[in-house]
Enzyme design. Structure first.
Site, PDB file in Angstrom:
ATOM      1  NE  ARG A  70      62.306  31.806  72.862  1.00  0.00           N
ATOM      2  CZ  ARG A  70      62.793  33.133  72.848  1.00  0.00           C
ATOM      3  NH1 ARG A  70      62.565  34.049  72.049  1.00  0.00           N
ATOM      4  NH2 ARG A  70      63.726  33.454  73.985  1.00  0.00           N
ATOM      5  CE1 TYR A 198      65.029  25.160  70.724  1.00  0.00           C
ATOM      6  CE2 TYR A 198      63.464  26.907  70.921  1.00  0.00           C
ATOM      7  CZ  TYR A 198      64.464  26.238  71.506  1.00  0.00           C
ATOM      8  OH  TYR A 198      64.861  26.539  72.488  1.00  0.00           O
ATOM      9  CE  LYS A 207      59.609  30.589  76.164  1.00  0.00           C
ATOM     10  NZ  LYS A 207      59.724  31.147  77.450  1.00  0.00           N
ATOM     11  CG  HIS A 227      59.671  34.573  80.205  1.00  0.00           C
ATOM     12  ND1 HIS A 227      60.739  35.161  79.577  1.00  0.00           N
ATOM     13  CD2 HIS A 227      59.669  33.411  80.013  1.00  0.00           C
ATOM     14  CE1 HIS A 227      61.655  34.199  79.185  1.00  0.00           C
ATOM     15  NE2 HIS A 227      60.987  32.859  79.479  1.00  0.00           N
ATOM     16  CB  SER A 249      65.747  32.926  77.089  1.00  0.00           C
ATOM     17  OG  SER A 249      64.197  33.075  77.013  1.00  0.00           O
ATOM     18  CB  CYS A 251      68.895  35.144  82.824  1.00  0.00           C
ATOM     19  SG  CYS A 251      69.529  36.218  81.326  1.00  0.00           S
ATOM     20  CG  ASP A 278      59.609  29.486  80.762  1.00  0.00           C
ATOM     21  OD1 ASP A 278      60.467  30.154  80.566  1.00  0.00           O
ATOM     22  OD2 ASP A 278      59.141  29.226  79.586  1.00  0.00           O
ATOM     23  NE  ARG A 366      65.940  25.816  75.843  1.00  0.00           N
ATOM     24  CZ  ARG A 366      65.564  26.652  76.398  1.00  0.00           C
ATOM     25  NH1 ARG A 366      64.763  26.525  77.557  1.00  0.00           N
ATOM     26  NH2 ARG A 366      65.760  28.132  76.447  1.00  0.00           N
TER      27      ARG A 366
HETATM   28  P1  GTP Z   1      64.440  30.030  79.771  1.00  0.00           P
HETATM   29  O1  GTP Z   1      64.161  28.509  80.032  1.00  0.00           O
HETATM   30  O2  GTP Z   1      65.147  29.782  78.466  1.00  0.00           O
HETATM   31  O3  GTP Z   1      63.414  30.882  79.657  1.00  0.00           O
HETATM   32  O4  GTP Z   1      65.740  30.542  80.601  1.00  0.00           O
HETATM   33  P2  GTP Z   1      65.898  30.343  82.212  1.00  0.00           P
HETATM   34  O5  GTP Z   1      65.747  31.764  82.728  1.00  0.00           O
HETATM   35  O6  GTP Z   1      65.091  29.135  82.879  1.00  0.00           O
HETATM   36  O7  GTP Z   1      67.382  29.880  82.311  1.00  0.00           O
HETATM   37  P3  GTP Z   1      68.173  28.766  82.947  1.00  0.00           P
HETATM   38  O8  GTP Z   1      67.854  28.669  84.428  1.00  0.00           O
HETATM   39  O9  GTP Z   1      68.479  27.534  82.266  1.00  0.00           O
HETATM   40  O10 GTP Z   1      69.636  29.531  82.954  1.00  0.00           O
HETATM   41  C1  GTP Z   1      70.854  28.821  82.739  1.00  0.00           C
HETATM   42  C2  GTP Z   1      71.870  29.771  82.873  1.00  0.00           C
HETATM   43  O11 GTP Z   1      72.085  30.810  83.682  1.00  0.00           O
HETATM   44  C3  GTP Z   1      73.126  29.021  82.878  1.00  0.00           C
HETATM   45  O12 GTP Z   1      74.445  29.387  82.143  1.00  0.00           O
HETATM   46  C4  GTP Z   1      73.320  28.969  84.357  1.00  0.00           C
HETATM   47  O13 GTP Z   1      74.885  28.860  84.619  1.00  0.00           O
HETATM   48  C5  GTP Z   1      73.048  30.562  84.582  1.00  0.00           C
HETATM   49  N1  GTP Z   1      72.950  30.722  86.079  1.00  0.00           N
HETATM   50  C6  GTP Z   1      71.716  30.632  86.685  1.00  0.00           C
HETATM   51  N2  GTP Z   1      71.706  30.769  88.163  1.00  0.00           N
HETATM   52  C7  GTP Z   1      72.812  31.486  88.312  1.00  0.00           C
HETATM   53  C8  GTP Z   1      73.617  32.256  89.290  1.00  0.00           C
HETATM   54  O14 GTP Z   1      72.768  32.381  90.396  1.00  0.00           O
HETATM   55  N3  GTP Z   1      74.552  32.858  88.882  1.00  0.00           N
HETATM   56  C9  GTP Z   1      75.077  32.596  87.786  1.00  0.00           C
HETATM   57  N4  GTP Z   1      76.511  33.538  87.665  1.00  0.00           N
HETATM   58  N5  GTP Z   1      74.643  32.009  86.746  1.00  0.00           N
HETATM   59  C10 GTP Z   1      73.438  31.472  86.960  1.00  0.00           C
HETATM   60 MN    MN Z   2      64.218  27.614  81.794  1.00  0.00          MN
HETATM   61 MN    MN Z   3      61.395  31.078  78.793  1.00  0.00          MN
END
Ligand code: GTP
Ligand code: MN
Ligand code: MN
Length: 583
Positions: A70, A198, A207, A227, A249, A251, A278, A366
């Site tokens: 983005r 993208y 979004k 979100h 994002s 996280c 999401d 992705r």
């Molecule tokens: P968007 O789809 O972009 O909105 O993001 P999202 O919040 O869905 O992110 P996603 O679940 O894909 O997060 C991926 C990242 O978070 C990776 O680097 C994972 O390793 C990390 N991650 C997810 N859960 C945990 C956790 O419980 N502990 C840790 N240390 N890392 C985590």
């Molecule tokens: Mn996600």
């Molecule tokens: Mn998102």
């Protein structure tokens, strides 16, 4: 075309006159249409066939290397009054924005097919759902919209019934970062996006519509567009609590939405149900509780880090009928990214893999897949009434200070916790990575109006008769002195959710502190987990002087929203600040 669809037809004709495509295709959302698009993209090179033995129906798309995330600095909210967009958005006057982007759209589809995509965000028969139409010249966008939304004939029928819809116009353009804009006109329920292919910039249902435009509509109509993931936690007695959680994002939303319970929990009969990963639309029901739907029908998830240990449900979901974007390839043409076993041979740009060029898969690569392919997909995700929300969770990447979990004492305190959310930046947006940035409710890039008004809207849900969810804040990302994460995370996060549910059900006492309620000694169930007692203490400690600095920073941040910041929120911040001073 019936008279009820005349407005749509008129708009399509206007756009065609402006962009001058060779052909117009009205998408019906059928399998045959999808297959034909795939064949066409295989011929043009927009898609590359992956190993069909190991990954049937899977394809790879490589975006332009300058177009991989983005672009917040090119994303505008164009309200009549600048004040209404707020300091949290880039603003441009509507007339100027239309003029600027229309100049780019002039004649941009010559020789190409213009696709008209009617779509519905949310179950097709839900009163909470909203429809839109995206016009695009990108077959990749059509294929992804078919996966991510209820697209085609049924959506068109609903639009015909309702007579209104969000208008989205998109063209891939020249992919020149100098000729790229993502413009939102919330007062006109219109989106115009040019120069990017993208996901977040081009799949306008996601979004642009379901967050930026919808948050604006939600404020006017008394609901919330957030979100957030939505997950159902079923206990051994068969009762399910639904939890909505906002993390910025990359996280961990997709991870938490598809969580696999630790071994002992599985044996005891705990189950996890995925509703959304999401976006969450919520509104108060007749009983005063908040009811939520996931407006999407698919997952557009981050690939790197997705593995059999971190997210086996996602890995199973994407073993067939998936479009991968910007991942690497193995020698036998399987998709590959950092975190998977095997060896990359070709990187995300199609070059022979060389570690000197950086990661093999782009860090924001992705997958796009139908939600129904997820083993934990809940039938409740199709429920027109939505699911009742028991708890709302906020969280971000905070290497220090923020405890593993804390509970707000009431709704206003919870809104403060959400407003104060901060996180280290990630690869999901262009810019520096690893810098602490405030990201209230994980909506900084997505709130379609002034954050001050948004906080006031959140506060307004606390009214007589409301049976609001409890609000929590979590931090899976606390680091120790060695720089390693203190909490194992992923499936083990269920232990934290279990404590939240115990709080919701009045079965855990908790320990009250100035910053919120923390788990009392012994309340977090840690059996079967090798977590040293000192580590748990560190995860739950309260560093009073650190918190004083944090509250001071939160106060300054809140003040940056000026007159539109609700006084109640600033008072809440002062209340916590004062509570910290009392020994
Ligand atoms: P968007 O789809 O972009 O909105 O993001 P999202 O919040 O869905 O992110 P996603 O679940 O894909 O997060 C991926 C990242 O978070 C990776 O680097 C994972 O390793 C990390 N991650 C997810 N859960 C945990 C956790 O419980 N502990 C840790 N240390 N890392 C985590
Ligand atoms: Mn996600
Ligand atoms: Mn998102």
């Amino acid at each position: 075309m019936t008279s009820k669809l005349a407005a749509l037809e008129r708009w399509v004709n206007e756009v065609a006159a402006q962009t001058r495509p060779a052909k117009i295709h009205w998408c019906d959302g059928s399998d045959a249409e999808y297959q034909a698009l795939v064949q066409q993209m295989l011929q043009t090179g927009d898609l590359i066939e992956l190993n069909q033995q190991t990954h049937p129906g899977c394809y790879l798309h490589r975006s332009n290397p300058s177009d991989v995330a983005r672009v917040e600095h090119l994303t505008f909210v164009c309200t009549k009054h600048e004040e209404d967009a707020g300091p949290n958005n880039h603003w441009m006057a509507p007339a100027e924005a239309h003029a600027k982007i229309d100049a780019l759209f002039d004649g941009c589809m010559q020789g190409r097919t213009m696709y008209v995509i009617p779509y519905c965000m949310g179950p097709i028969d839900s009163p909470l759902s909203r429809c839109g139409v995206e016009i695009t010249d990108s077959p990749y966008v059509v294929a992804n919209m078919r996966t991510m939304t209820r697209m085609g004939a049924a959506a068109l029928a609903r639009i015909e019934r309702e007579g209104h819809f969000v208008k989205g116009l998109h063209s891939t353009g020249e992919l020149d970062p100098e000729r790229r804009f993502i413009m939102h006109f919330p007062e006109e329920l219109t989106i115009k996006s040019y120069g990017s292919g993208y996901g977040g910039n081009a799949l306008l249902g996601k979004k642009c519509h379901a967050l930026r435009i919808a948050s604006f509509q939600a404020q006017r109509e008394g609901w919330l567009a957030e979100h957030m993931l939505i997950v159902g936690i079923e206990n051994p007695q068969g009762q399910t609590h639904y939890i909505a959680a906002a993390f910025p994002s990359a996280c961990g939303k997709t991870n938490l939405a598809m969580l696999i319970p630790p071994e002992g929990y599985r044996q005891n009969g705990w189950r996890v149900w995925t509703i959304g990963d999401d976006i969450c639309w919520m509104r108060p029901g007749e009983d005063g509780r908040l009811y939520a739907i996931n407006p999407e029908a698919g997952f557009f998830g981050v690939a790197p880090g997705t593995s059999a240990s971190s997210n086996p449900n996602a890995l199973t979901s994407i073993s067939s009928d998936t479009i991968f974007t910007n991942v690497a390839l193995t020698a036998d043409n399987q998709p590959w990214w950092e975190g998977l076993p095997g060896t990359p041979v070709v990187d995300w740009q199609g070059r022979p893999y060389d570690p000197a060029n950086g990661p093999a898969a782009h860090p924001n690569s992705r997958f796009t897949v139908r939600a129904k392919q997820c083993p934990t997909w809940s039938p409740k995700a199709e429920d027109a009434q939505g699911v009742p929300i028991s708890a709302i969770v906020f969280g971000g990447r905070r290497p220090s200070l923020l405890p593993l979990v804390m509970e707000a004492r009431d709704w206003a305190h919870g809104v403060l916790m959400g407003a104060a959310m901060g996180s280290e930046t990630t690869a999901a947006a262009t810019g520096a990575v690893g810098v602490l940035r405030r990201d209230s409710m994980a909506m900084k890039p997505f709130c379609g109006y002034h954050y001050g008004d948004y906080f006031a809207h959140w506060l307004s849900f606390d009214k007589p008769g409301a049976k609001l969810p409890k609000i929590f804040h979590v931090n899976w990302f606390r680091k120790g002195k060695d720089g390693k994460f203190l909490w194992p995370g992923f499936g083990e996060n269920l232990r934290v959710l279990e404590w939240m549910i115990a709080r919701v059900e009045g079965k855990a006492r908790g320990a009250e502190t100035p910053i919120g309620t923390l788990p009392a000694t012994g309340e977090l169930k840690l059996d079967g987990l090798d977590l040293p007692r000192e580590t748990l203490a560190e995860l739950l400690n309260l560093d009073a002087s650190g918190w004083e600095m944090e509250l001071h920073a939160i106060g300054e941040y809140l003040d940056s929203f000026g007159k539109r910041l609700p006084a109640q929120l600033r008072q809440e911040q002062q209340r916590v600040q004062q509570a910290l001073h009392v020994p």
